[in-house]
Design a protein around this motif. Structure first.
Motif, mmCIF file in Angstrom:
data_model
loop_
_atom_site.group_PDB
_atom_site.id
_atom_site.type_symbol
_atom_site.label_atom_id
_atom_site.label_comp_id
_atom_site.label_asym_id
_atom_site.label_seq_id
_atom_site.Cartn_x
_atom_site.Cartn_y
_atom_site.Cartn_z
ATOM 1 N N ALA A 1 0.835 -1.200 0.000
ATOM 2 C CA ALA A 1 0.000 0.000 0.000
ATOM 3 C C ALA A 1 0.867 1.245 0.000
ATOM 4 N N THR A 2 0.243 2.385 -0.288
ATOM 5 C CA THR A 2 0.925 3.669 -0.229
ATOM 6 C C THR A 2 1.346 3.962 1.204
ATOM 7 N N ALA A 3 2.573 4.450 1.370
ATOM 8 C CA ALA A 3 3.074 4.764 2.701
ATOM 9 C C ALA A 3 2.154 5.759 3.386
ATOM 10 N N GLY A 4 1.850 5.498 4.651
ATOM 11 C CA GLY A 4 1.011 6.400 5.425
ATOM 12 C C GLY A 4 -0.473 6.231 5.218
ATOM 13 N N ALA B 250 -5.163 -1.714 0.012
ATOM 14 C CA ALA B 250 -3.911 -2.441 -0.198
ATOM 15 C C ALA B 250 -4.086 -3.526 -1.257
ATOM 16 N N SER B 251 -3.011 -3.773 -2.009
ATOM 17 C CA SER B 251 -2.965 -4.887 -2.952
ATOM 18 C C SER B 251 -2.385 -6.093 -2.230
ATOM 19 N N GLU C 97 6.701 5.844 -2.569
ATOM 20 C CA GLU C 97 6.926 5.450 -1.176
ATOM 21 C C GLU C 97 5.844 4.439 -0.799
ATOM 22 N N ILE C 98 6.258 3.208 -0.511
ATOM 23 C CA ILE C 98 5.292 2.154 -0.243
ATOM 24 C C ILE C 98 5.578 1.475 1.096
ATOM 25 N N LYS D 98 9.175 -0.563 4.976
ATOM 26 C CA LYS D 98 9.059 0.611 4.106
ATOM 27 C C LYS D 98 10.058 0.509 2.957
ATOM 28 N N MET D 99 9.585 0.858 1.746
ATOM 29 C CA MET D 99 10.435 0.804 0.560
ATOM 30 C C MET D 99 10.146 1.999 -0.346
#
Length: 367
Positions: free
Chosen positions: A77-80, A86-87, A121-122, A141-142
């Motif tokens: 999912a997108t960070a934050g 979510a995928s 940012e994921i 986090k990536m």
């Protein structure tokens, strides 16, 4: 009486089994939560390296007070975002580790809705399920930059075009890799936009300006005869007529240009067929039937190997149209100096040929 006794006994046995199952669920206690780690935190993925390793994820499953079968899935999912929308990707390995190639991980990231050519940012976590019990690991986090696997198709729609505002009739541009092209009519002072499909969603493409709705911003540069028409469209400010629209979807460019066509006539009085069917003799070019508004048609018997063009006069002169790609049958027209022969390959048959000069397209269909 014996039958009644058997029925009562079976009923009591069934109730006992159900009761035991409920007790088992109640007694299933979590003794440790799942954990997740990765051997990379920043990835710039490229098509040239798609067979190479991208990232390895390792994890520990949750433990319980008894042995159970755990189903695992990576959630992305997108960070934050707290993993909203979510995928999910199922993972099944005995050694509790999975390694993705660049190509495989790129697909996962694109399928999750992240944009190519952008550092996204994921956050990734492990979802572990045992029946109705769901547990989540720590968050990894990536920063991942995926690459585009296929350039988008662009469909023209709007009252500045000849198709109007019907999304179902939106006109697809001819695409070769990152370049999409069409010779078509544009009307001054009116607006259009591009769709990614013959529907209003999900993809729309317009100019990347503050006046444009954020979700529709795409083109970074454009010709001077195009301006933003808030909040979704592009207004054409040039002189009404035939234009060559060219889109370069290269991620570093994202350009659009509307340049005047070398032939501005889209509704000639006559249109003729010339080619191998008549020995390429323009003087004996075959008349087509005018349907009005730049549309013509003709039914004719053609051999299996035929090449032809369209003329606006029975002579090799200004009005000439052929295929937008050299010696091909794409269905898209291009004017003199920029075209090839229309090449038909197959078995001989009767064909209906239709031409729409205003839209810049043709069809050749067997009857």
């Amino acid at each position: 009486m014996k039958h009644l006794f058997k029925i009562v006994a079976l009923t009591l046995l069934a109730l006992w089994v159900v009761s035991c199952e409920k007790d088992d669920n109640v007694m299933l206690d979590v003794t440790s939560n799942p954990s997740l780690s990765s051997d990379a935190t920043t990835l710039v993925l490229t098509k040239d390296t798609e067979a190479n390793k991208a990232v390895k994820f390792s994890w520990e499953n949750p433990t319980f007070n008894t042995q159970v079968v755990v189903k695992d899935a990576l959630e992305i999912a997108t960070a934050g975002s707290n993993f909203k929308n979510a995928s999910s990707v199922n993972v099944t390995t005995l050694d509790k580790a999975v390694t993705y190639t660049v190509g495989a991980f790129n697909k996962i990231i694109l399928d999750a809705g992240f944009l190519p050519g952008k550092a996204n940012e994921i956050e990734i976590r492990m979802k572990s399920s045992v029946g109705s019990i769901v547990l989540y690991s720590n968050t990894v986090k990536m920063t991942v930059t995926p690459y585009l696997t296929e350039f988008p198709s662009f469909y023209l729609v709007g009252d500045a075009s000849a198709v109007g505002w019907s999304a179902g009739s939106a006109q697809m541009l001819y695409k070769q890799e990152n370049i999409s092209t069409i010779y078509t009519y544009l009307e001054s002072g009116k607006s259009f936009r591009f769709l990614g499909q013959q529907d209003w969603g999900p993809n729309n493409y317009s100019l990347d300006t503050p006046d444009t709705q954020a979700s529709n911003r795409y083109f970074k540069t454009w010709s001077s005869n195009l301006i933003a028409s808030p909040a979704e469209n592009i207004q054409f400010t040039g002189t009404s007529g035939m234009y060559k629209i060219t889109i370069d979807a290269d991620l570093a460019k994202k350009t659009i240009e509307a340049a005047p066509s070398s032939i501005n006539i889209w509704n000639p009085a006559n249109l003729y067929l010339v080619g191998s069917v008549n020995g390429w003799n323009a003087g004996t070019a075959i008349p087509m039937t005018s349907l009005g508004n730049g549309k013509f048609e003709h039914t004719i018997a053609l051999s299996g190997e035929t090449q032809l063009k369209f003329l606006g006069q029975q002579a090799w002169a200004e009005l000439e149209w052929g295929d937008i790609k050299a010696d091909s049958n794409t269905g898209y027209l291009a004017p003199k100096g920029s075209n090839g022969n229309i090449k038909l390959t197959g078995t001989g048959a009767n064909y209906k040929i239709t031409v729409d000069l205003k839209l810049g397209v043709y069809t050749i269909k067997p009857l």
